[in-house]
Design a protein around this motif. Sequence first.
Motif, PDB file in Angstrom:
ATOM      1  N   ILE A 117       4.336  -0.649  14.280  1.00  0.00           N
ATOM      2  CA  ILE A 117       4.366   0.402  13.336  1.00  0.00           C
ATOM      3  C   ILE A 117       4.149  -0.213  11.807  1.00  0.00           C
ATOM      4  O   ILE A 117       3.379   0.185  11.288  1.00  0.00           O
ATOM      5  CB  ILE A 117       5.567   1.153  13.123  1.00  0.00           C
ATOM      6  CG1 ILE A 117       5.555   1.981  14.629  1.00  0.00           C
ATOM      7  CG2 ILE A 117       5.596   2.244  12.113  1.00  0.00           C
ATOM      8  CD1 ILE A 117       7.146   2.733  14.689  1.00  0.00           C
ATOM      9  N   LYS A 118       4.754  -1.378  11.656  1.00  0.00           N
ATOM     10  CA  LYS A 118       4.772  -2.136  10.402  1.00  0.00           C
ATOM     11  C   LYS A 118       3.333  -2.434  10.053  1.00  0.00           C
ATOM     12  O   LYS A 118       2.936  -2.281   8.928  1.00  0.00           O
ATOM     13  CB  LYS A 118       5.893  -3.452  10.517  1.00  0.00           C
ATOM     14  CG  LYS A 118       7.025  -3.218   9.553  1.00  0.00           C
ATOM     15  CD  LYS A 118       7.699  -4.290   9.399  1.00  0.00           C
ATOM     16  CE  LYS A 118       8.981  -4.440   9.137  1.00  0.00           C
ATOM     17  NZ  LYS A 118       9.838  -5.622   9.522  1.00  0.00           N
ATOM     18  N   SER A 119       2.856  -3.026  11.166  1.00  0.00           N
ATOM     19  CA  SER A 119       1.505  -3.655  10.976  1.00  0.00           C
ATOM     20  C   SER A 119       0.394  -2.449  10.598  1.00  0.00           C
ATOM     21  O   SER A 119      -0.693  -2.732   9.801  1.00  0.00           O
ATOM     22  CB  SER A 119       0.953  -4.431  12.265  1.00  0.00           C
ATOM     23  OG  SER A 119       0.771  -3.705  13.228  1.00  0.00           O
ATOM     24  N   ALA A 120       0.575  -1.301  11.028  1.00  0.00           N
ATOM     25  CA  ALA A 120      -0.415  -0.244  10.890  1.00  0.00           C
ATOM     26  C   ALA A 120      -0.149   0.134   9.256  1.00  0.00           C
ATOM     27  O   ALA A 120      -1.247   0.292   8.699  1.00  0.00           O
ATOM     28  CB  ALA A 120       0.210   1.088  11.577  1.00  0.00           C
ATOM     29  N   PHE A 121       0.906  -0.107   8.704  1.00  0.00           N
ATOM     30  CA  PHE A 121       1.040  -0.163   7.324  1.00  0.00           C
ATOM     31  C   PHE A 121       0.365  -1.186   6.497  1.00  0.00           C
ATOM     32  O   PHE A 121      -0.400  -1.023   5.575  1.00  0.00           O
ATOM     33  CB  PHE A 121       2.479   0.255   6.823  1.00  0.00           C
ATOM     34  CG  PHE A 121       3.003   1.782   7.031  1.00  0.00           C
ATOM     35  CD1 PHE A 121       3.397   2.163   8.204  1.00  0.00           C
ATOM     36  CD2 PHE A 121       3.208   2.553   5.970  1.00  0.00           C
ATOM     37  CE1 PHE A 121       3.705   3.580   8.518  1.00  0.00           C
ATOM     38  CE2 PHE A 121       3.495   4.016   6.397  1.00  0.00           C
ATOM     39  CZ  PHE A 121       3.796   4.299   7.682  1.00  0.00           C
ATOM     40  N   GLU A 122       0.805  -2.489   6.834  1.00  0.00           N
ATOM     41  CA  GLU A 122       0.197  -3.508   6.341  1.00  0.00           C
ATOM     42  C   GLU A 122      -1.252  -3.669   6.313  1.00  0.00           C
ATOM     43  O   GLU A 122      -2.099  -3.840   5.398  1.00  0.00           O
ATOM     44  CB  GLU A 122       0.802  -4.840   6.889  1.00  0.00           C
ATOM     45  CG  GLU A 122       2.382  -4.993   6.636  1.00  0.00           C
ATOM     46  CD  GLU A 122       2.710  -6.346   7.185  1.00  0.00           C
ATOM     47  OE1 GLU A 122       1.876  -7.177   7.787  1.00  0.00           O
ATOM     48  OE2 GLU A 122       3.781  -6.786   6.889  1.00  0.00           O
TER      49      GLU A 122
END
Length: 422
Positions: A117-122
């Motif tokens: 999930i974090k990487s989708a934001f990053e």
Amino acid sequence: MNDYRKMWEELGLDLNTHDAVLETVGKMYQETFLSQKQRPKSMEYFDFVVKEIHGLRIKELLDAKKEGKKIIGTFCVFVPEEIILALNSISIGLCAGAELGSDASEEYIPRNTCSLIKSAFEFKLLKVCPYIESTDMIVGENTCDGKKKAYESYKNIVNNMYVMDIPQMKMKAGYQLLKSEYLRFTKALEELTGKKLTVENLKKSIKIVNNKREALDRLNKLRSNKNNLISGLDSLLINQIYFYDDPERFTKAVNELCDEIEKNKTQSLTNNKARILLSGCPMAIPNWKIPNIIETSGAIIVGEEMCTGERGIRNLVSTNAETTDKLIDNIVDRYMKINCSVFTPNENRLEDIKEMVKKYNADGVIHYALQFCQPYSHEAISYRKKLEEENIPFLNIETDYSQEDTGQIKTRIEAFIERIKD
Ligand code: BJ8
């Protein structure tokens, strides 16, 4: 290599950060994939796709847009590609498998969120993903709590978010919910594309997606052979490319690879190596850490019980119906068989693991759960007990996208492999 800088610039990418990401992934690819021995020649196609993943494929998508097609970004195998293709659109997986070393996402989501999930934001906030920037619609789905709440924030950083509800129990009401959500999605896509879902276009797209799944199923069956000629790393890569490539071209390439493997049955990659079934959270490109550790520690991965693996491609959609409504019923029937751990109870996933251990002659199961992933971490605990009761060795690895724990994980995996080889 073609110069795509103008295209990336027009998509609004941050060219410096993007260059750095491409360089890092290129190096990883060289070290992880191109250094493997005895690779089938047909893997050259997939090497080419990876090389052009931010280049030629993006150009193809932008050309398709000029011809009136829409690009639909997804994060989950519950979003039906059949409906997307039928409505003159292209489905693209947006999950990323790398961390960018930034804390930019923490303005939107808690620190203790899984890396997926974090990487989708990053990737969005640091402007390094040409796929996100090419989409006409991004489909989120209510699966785990992490994703469900994250989409509430994600819609503030993209301007084309659509959220689909997904059932959590496989009871009759669950089927009804999924059907109503697929009908609502159809309507939203019809509005976006100006096209109508028909029996003809839906049957055609069902066949295209079935063919793609059948090709991967054929490849998986070859891996059960003791003279297996394809590494788990290469198989995972193909499963990852499944979410990006043109479906018909992809199917052809996988079938050509299978033809080559069938012809070379006398060669083998296994040579007394421990055979591992990998199970757990999906591994988005370029998340190759665990498979790389396993296959450089004296073992070979023979199957993946994952959404980037057999869980994602099992079961076909029947074309046996003469109305769009009945065809959507068939689609719902197929998708409700996906044994994702957001379902409760989820004993069928355990049954899948046991069946795959037998089918692929696996010596043990390595389970992969991303840190802060509640659904898969919970199931790892109960599945361990049940599998060990049946003498199936089980190792759970909890990790994230960083490389810091590589040494420690390697030690654990080597010890596990030693144990199951005895
Ligand atoms: S069908 S597995 S693709 S939801 S790792 S985001 S579960 S906290 S990815 Fe998945 Fe669809 Fe299921 Fe498959 Fe949440 Fe866990 Fe993160 Fe996860």
